[in-house]
Design an enzyme around this catalytic site. Structure first.
Site, PDB file in Angstrom:
ATOM      1  N   THR A  66     -11.758   6.531  11.095  1.00  0.00           N
ATOM      2  CA  THR A  66     -11.808   6.262  12.708  1.00  0.00           C
ATOM      3  C   THR A  66     -11.531   7.078  13.617  1.00  0.00           C
ATOM      4  O   THR A  66     -11.591   7.124  14.603  1.00  0.00           O
ATOM      5  CB  THR A  66     -10.786   4.785  12.766  1.00  0.00           C
ATOM      6  N   ARG A  76       3.647  -0.413  10.368  1.00  0.00           N
ATOM      7  CA  ARG A  76       4.850  -0.202  11.260  1.00  0.00           C
ATOM      8  C   ARG A  76       5.260  -1.383  11.802  1.00  0.00           C
ATOM      9  O   ARG A  76       6.791  -1.754  11.901  1.00  0.00           O
ATOM     10  CB  ARG A  76       4.513   0.797  12.330  1.00  0.00           C
ATOM     11  N   LYS A 136       0.847  -1.150  -0.005  1.00  0.00           N
ATOM     12  CA  LYS A 136       0.126  -0.068  -0.021  1.00  0.00           C
ATOM     13  C   LYS A 136       0.995   1.326  -0.015  1.00  0.00           C
ATOM     14  O   LYS A 136       1.720   1.466   0.862  1.00  0.00           O
ATOM     15  CB  LYS A 136      -0.838   0.064   1.187  1.00  0.00           C
ATOM     16  N   GLN A 163      -2.549   2.644  17.288  1.00  0.00           N
ATOM     17  CA  GLN A 163      -3.855   1.956  16.983  1.00  0.00           C
ATOM     18  C   GLN A 163      -4.496   1.513  18.609  1.00  0.00           C
ATOM     19  O   GLN A 163      -3.952   0.732  19.231  1.00  0.00           O
ATOM     20  CB  GLN A 163      -3.521   0.709  16.256  1.00  0.00           C
ATOM     21  N   ASP A 197     -14.072  14.457  -4.372  1.00  0.00           N
ATOM     22  CA  ASP A 197     -14.124  15.936  -5.231  1.00  0.00           C
ATOM     23  C   ASP A 197     -15.726  15.533  -6.224  1.00  0.00           C
ATOM     24  O   ASP A 197     -16.264  14.631  -5.969  1.00  0.00           O
ATOM     25  CB  ASP A 197     -12.948  15.972  -6.089  1.00  0.00           C
ATOM     26  N   ILE A 198     -15.990  16.527  -6.891  1.00  0.00           N
ATOM     27  CA  ILE A 198     -16.730  16.516  -7.691  1.00  0.00           C
ATOM     28  C   ILE A 198     -16.663  15.247  -8.827  1.00  0.00           C
ATOM     29  O   ILE A 198     -15.513  14.886  -9.242  1.00  0.00           O
ATOM     30  CB  ILE A 198     -17.312  17.916  -8.514  1.00  0.00           C
ATOM     31  N   PRO A 199     -17.780  14.714  -9.154  1.00  0.00           N
ATOM     32  CA  PRO A 199     -17.686  13.538 -10.148  1.00  0.00           C
ATOM     33  C   PRO A 199     -16.634  13.559 -11.368  1.00  0.00           C
ATOM     34  O   PRO A 199     -15.705  12.663 -11.396  1.00  0.00           O
ATOM     35  CB  PRO A 199     -19.161  13.296 -10.786  1.00  0.00           C
ATOM     36  N   ASP A 206      -3.653   3.978  -2.065  1.00  0.00           N
ATOM     37  CA  ASP A 206      -4.644   4.749  -1.047  1.00  0.00           C
ATOM     38  C   ASP A 206      -4.802   6.054  -1.201  1.00  0.00           C
ATOM     39  O   ASP A 206      -4.132   6.801  -0.388  1.00  0.00           O
ATOM     40  CB  ASP A 206      -4.124   4.228   0.322  1.00  0.00           C
ATOM     41  N   LEU A 207      -5.577   6.799  -2.244  1.00  0.00           N
ATOM     42  CA  LEU A 207      -5.420   8.129  -2.651  1.00  0.00           C
ATOM     43  C   LEU A 207      -6.684   8.751  -1.670  1.00  0.00           C
ATOM     44  O   LEU A 207      -6.742  10.051  -1.670  1.00  0.00           O
ATOM     45  CB  LEU A 207      -5.608   8.381  -3.750  1.00  0.00           C
ATOM     46  N   LYS A 208      -7.901   8.267  -1.115  1.00  0.00           N
ATOM     47  CA  LYS A 208      -8.856   8.588  -0.661  1.00  0.00           C
ATOM     48  C   LYS A 208      -9.492   9.926  -1.186  1.00  0.00           C
ATOM     49  O   LYS A 208      -9.630  10.826  -0.772  1.00  0.00           O
ATOM     50  CB  LYS A 208      -8.485   9.190   0.824  1.00  0.00           C
ATOM     51  N   LEU A 209      -9.520   9.536  -2.694  1.00  0.00           N
ATOM     52  CA  LEU A 209     -10.242  10.802  -3.506  1.00  0.00           C
ATOM     53  C   LEU A 209     -11.703  11.231  -2.923  1.00  0.00           C
ATOM     54  O   LEU A 209     -12.586  10.205  -2.650  1.00  0.00           O
ATOM     55  CB  LEU A 209     -10.233  10.392  -4.983  1.00  0.00           C
TER      56      LEU A 209
HETATM   57  O1  C5P Z   1       1.633   1.384  11.056  1.00  0.00           O
HETATM   58  P1  C5P Z   1      -0.035   0.811  10.879  1.00  0.00           P
HETATM   59  O2  C5P Z   1      -0.148  -0.627  10.819  1.00  0.00           O
HETATM   60  O3  C5P Z   1      -0.684   1.570  12.220  1.00  0.00           O
HETATM   61  O4  C5P Z   1      -0.479   1.446   9.669  1.00  0.00           O
HETATM   62  C1  C5P Z   1      -1.785   1.228   9.216  1.00  0.00           C
HETATM   63  C2  C5P Z   1      -1.936   1.963   7.796  1.00  0.00           C
HETATM   64  O5  C5P Z   1      -3.393   1.942   7.862  1.00  0.00           O
HETATM   65  C3  C5P Z   1      -1.546   3.377   7.801  1.00  0.00           C
HETATM   66  O6  C5P Z   1      -0.928   3.560   6.401  1.00  0.00           O
HETATM   67  C4  C5P Z   1      -2.798   4.167   8.137  1.00  0.00           C
HETATM   68  O7  C5P Z   1      -2.960   5.239   7.394  1.00  0.00           O
HETATM   69  C5  C5P Z   1      -3.976   3.291   7.441  1.00  0.00           C
HETATM   70  N1  C5P Z   1      -4.942   3.449   8.625  1.00  0.00           N
HETATM   71  C6  C5P Z   1      -5.223   3.132   9.674  1.00  0.00           C
HETATM   72  N2  C5P Z   1      -6.435   3.591  10.288  1.00  0.00           N
HETATM   73  C7  C5P Z   1      -7.657   3.843   9.842  1.00  0.00           C
HETATM   74  C8  C5P Z   1      -7.297   3.920   8.212  1.00  0.00           C
HETATM   75  C9  C5P Z   1      -6.178   3.616   7.638  1.00  0.00           C
HETATM   76  O8  C5P Z   1      -4.193   2.910  10.343  1.00  0.00           O
HETATM   77  N3  C5P Z   1      -8.660   3.906  10.362  1.00  0.00           N
END
Ligand code: C5P
Length: 250
Positions: A135, A226, A39, A205, A76-78, A71-74
């Site tokens: 989240t 990580r 990713k 997390q 915007d307008i269509p 993972d660009l999380k776009l």
């Molecule tokens: O290092 P870690 O395992 O926490 O990375 C998790 C990946 O998932 C990161 O790229 C983070 O941006 C993404 N992510 C997340 N929690 C979310 C959404 C995405 O940790 N709710």
């Protein structure tokens, strides 16, 4: 859906191009990758763009069959989101994220363009995944944006809208897996971050699950950052996590 042979996607969250290339080669390189996919997200892509992807994740590495989650999380307008999708299909990502809160028309335009551009370039159609409620947002944050709903209800609502609009799956937290699997059926991709191997540090997390727990609940893919890219031996860490997720042919 049945989990793919290796459900682990390793996120490479860095702007250091040489370090990203080295990490990707070590965990995704042949003859057999230790992960199901890589990713790359906003941090890497905004710094280095398409040339950076071609450098750090070159065709010979992709030839192992390893997936690519862009993972660009776009949002915007269509027309603009469709243009963004059109611009990145040539990189042949396996998955691209867009925000489900961008609405039905935005998601439909993205799906249509992903198919059309993939056909033009003769590459596989990228699968589109919906981001539902981040989240980092709780009920009061939603309320401040005018949404009077529990985050868990809003997640279900947006995932259903994403599915109706033709998206292939959603990103979800470990605690949303069961409800989304029930709502969206067995074929819907559930890409799940917030995963920590048994006995590792949670970092930031707060409510992490182990790879095994998430797969058993119905996750189709796991995003792990990580614990892999900060490990002393990233390849060994990736293999151990894949084994925890049930992969036994590494
Ligand atoms: O290092 P870690 O395992 O926490 O990375 C998790 C990946 O998932 C990161 O790229 C983070 O941006 C993404 N992510 C997340 N929690 C979310 C959404 C995405 O940790 N709710």
């Amino acid at each position: 859906m049945k989990a793919p042979s290796n459900p682990v996607y390793s996120s490479i969250d860095t702007t250091d191009l040489a370090q990203a290339a080295k990490l990707i080669q070590s965990i995704a390189g042949g003859p057999k990758p230790a992960v199901g996919g890589i990713k790359l997200g906003l941090e890497f892509f905004l710094a280095h763009g398409a040339p950076g992807v071609r450098y750090a994740f070159p065709v010979p590495v992709r030839a192992t069959g390893v997936g690519f989650f862009l993972d660009l999380k776009l949002h915007d307008i269509p027309n603009t989101v469709a243009g963004g999708i059109r611009a990145v299909v040539e990189l042949a990502p396996t998955y691209i994220t867009i925000h489900a809160s961008g609405g039905r028309e935005m998601m439909k335009a993205a799906v249509e363009e992903a198919g059309a551009q993939a056909a033009r370039l003769n590459v596989p159609r990228p699968k589109l995944l919906g981001v539902t409620v981040l989240t980092s947002l709780d009920r009061s944050d939603l309320e401040a944006t005018g949404i009077d709903a529990d985050p868990s209800d809003q997640v279900l609502r947006l995932a259903a809208l994403a599915q109706e609009s033709g998206l292939d799956g959603a990103i979800c937290s470990p605690h949303e897996i069961v409800a989304l699997r029930k709502k969206c059926g067995p074929a819907f991709v559930l890409m799940v971050p917030g995963i920590r191997p048994v006995g590792s540090a949670a970092d930031d997390q707060k409510r992490a699950m182990t790879p095994r727990q998430a797969v058993d609940l119905g996750a189709s893919h796991l995003v792990v950052g990580r614990p892999i890219y900060q490990a002393a031996d990233p390849r060994a860490a990736a293999e151990a996590i894949a084994r925890e997720a049930g992969v036994n042919d590494l």
